[in-house]
Design a protein around this motif. Structure first.
Motif, PDB file in Angstrom:
ATOM      1  N   SER A  85       0.232  -1.160  -0.036  1.00  0.00           N
ATOM      2  CA  SER A  85       0.053  -0.286   0.421  1.00  0.00           C
ATOM      3  C   SER A  85       0.778   1.104   0.162  1.00  0.00           C
ATOM      4  O   SER A  85       0.662   2.256  -0.601  1.00  0.00           O
ATOM      5  CB  SER A  85      -0.845  -0.161   1.216  1.00  0.00           C
ATOM      6  N   ARG A  86       2.092   1.102   0.846  1.00  0.00           N
ATOM      7  CA  ARG A  86       2.993   2.074   0.779  1.00  0.00           C
ATOM      8  C   ARG A  86       3.165   2.927  -0.128  1.00  0.00           C
ATOM      9  O   ARG A  86       3.812   3.803  -1.222  1.00  0.00           O
ATOM     10  CB  ARG A  86       3.742   2.440   1.612  1.00  0.00           C
ATOM     11  N   ILE A  87       3.682   2.003  -0.719  1.00  0.00           N
ATOM     12  CA  ILE A  87       4.644   1.211  -2.147  1.00  0.00           C
ATOM     13  C   ILE A  87       3.475   2.519  -3.043  1.00  0.00           C
ATOM     14  O   ILE A  87       3.977   2.717  -4.230  1.00  0.00           O
ATOM     15  CB  ILE A  87       5.138   0.449  -3.143  1.00  0.00           C
ATOM     16  N   ILE A  88       2.410   1.674  -3.258  1.00  0.00           N
ATOM     17  CA  ILE A  88       1.530   2.283  -3.814  1.00  0.00           C
ATOM     18  C   ILE A  88       1.509   3.929  -4.025  1.00  0.00           C
ATOM     19  O   ILE A  88       1.045   4.252  -4.807  1.00  0.00           O
ATOM     20  CB  ILE A  88      -0.362   1.446  -3.999  1.00  0.00           C
ATOM     21  N   SER A  89       0.906   4.452  -2.463  1.00  0.00           N
ATOM     22  CA  SER A  89       0.687   5.653  -2.727  1.00  0.00           C
ATOM     23  C   SER A  89       1.692   6.255  -2.918  1.00  0.00           C
ATOM     24  O   SER A  89       1.490   7.924  -3.338  1.00  0.00           O
ATOM     25  CB  SER A  89       0.617   5.985  -0.705  1.00  0.00           C
ATOM     26  N   SER A  90       3.221   5.517  -3.372  1.00  0.00           N
ATOM     27  CA  SER A  90       4.329   6.972  -3.481  1.00  0.00           C
ATOM     28  C   SER A  90       4.345   6.942  -5.087  1.00  0.00           C
ATOM     29  O   SER A  90       4.723   7.769  -5.704  1.00  0.00           O
ATOM     30  CB  SER A  90       5.620   5.959  -3.635  1.00  0.00           C
ATOM     31  N   MET A  91       3.551   5.444  -6.192  1.00  0.00           N
ATOM     32  CA  MET A  91       3.350   5.478  -6.864  1.00  0.00           C
ATOM     33  C   MET A  91       2.669   6.452  -7.311  1.00  0.00           C
ATOM     34  O   MET A  91       2.930   7.048  -8.194  1.00  0.00           O
ATOM     35  CB  MET A  91       3.208   4.294  -7.727  1.00  0.00           C
ATOM     36  N   GLN A  92       1.119   6.552  -6.656  1.00  0.00           N
ATOM     37  CA  GLN A  92       0.806   7.357  -7.701  1.00  0.00           C
ATOM     38  C   GLN A  92       0.974   8.715  -6.847  1.00  0.00           C
ATOM     39  O   GLN A  92      -0.269   9.803  -8.236  1.00  0.00           O
ATOM     40  CB  GLN A  92      -0.661   7.153  -6.431  1.00  0.00           C
TER      41      GLN A  92
END
Length: 224
Positions: free
Chosen positions: A207-214
């Motif tokens: 989830s944290r990686i996805i947030s950074s990607m967004q």
């Protein structure tokens, strides 16, 4: 006016066509060359902007593709109930996840290689622990299912004996099966809770990686 005193006076009159030809011949090539140079510069700048926009759009397409894959993988595995089934295994998603994370580290600046390395290490630990817990869970669940099937079989085939007022060995057998099931259920619940806890750690990191990607998922296209 006496010519003796003004020897350098130019005659006054209309400019000669040869004067324009002289100016054109002298300065024309330079002006044309400058104009061509400006046009070439304008074309070069336009092509540069087109190339930059194409690069940005291509980069967005690649980023969105890998973002969508990771988001889908995250979303489809975010429900812990899927991993409570002893047949499930992280090995089914291990290869795909590692490939996706490698692509993420190459395409997204906000996601560091250290984060990817950390989540890969964590994933291997979770996968190993998950397999161990499933190995513990399988015989317990199998025993519970066998006992439940035995209870169903006894109740179906020995109903008269079970319902009699006198002593019934079958009724006593059912009671023993139920007692064993009640003893094993907390153990089964404990294993399920551990599986859920380890799985949620992985989902949290994703989830944290996805947030950074967004934060980088945009199209920096500028009209030219």
């Amino acid at each position: 006016m006496n010519p003796r005193f003004y020897p350098f006076v130019f005659p006054i009159g209309e400019p000669d066509v040869w004067d324009f030809w002289f100016i054109l011949k002298t300065f024309g090539p330079g002006c044309i060359a400058g104009l061509i140079a400006l046009m070439a510069l304008s074309v070069a700048l336009t092509q540069r902007k087109i190339a930059a926009n194409k690069y940005n759009l291509d980069l967005f397409d690649k980023r969105y593709e890998i973002y969508e894959k990771l988001y889908t993988l995250h979303d489809s595995n975010s429900k812990s109930i899927k991993f409570l089934d002893y047949n499930s295994s992280y090995s089914n998603v291990s290869y795909e996840l590692k490939y996706i994370l490698l692509r993420v580290s190459l395409l997204f600046e906000n996601v560091s290689k250290e984060e990817i390395s950390e989540i890969n290490d964590e994933f291997e630990k979770i996968e190993t622990k998950h397999k161990s817990l499933l190995e513990q869970r399988l015989p317990i669940e199998k025993d519970i299912n066998v006992r439940r099937n035995s209870i169903d079989d006894i109740e179906r085939n020995h109903a008269a004996e079970i319902n009699s007022q006198s002593y019934s060995a079958k009724r006593n057998e059912i009671s023993n099966h139920r007692h064993c099931i009640q003893q094993k259920l907390p153990e089964l619940t404990n294993i399920d809770d551990q599986i859920k806890e380890h799985h949620e750690k992985l989902i949290g990191k994703l989830s944290r990686i996805i947030s950074s990607m967004q934060k980088e998922l945009s199209v920096p296209h500028k009209p030219y």
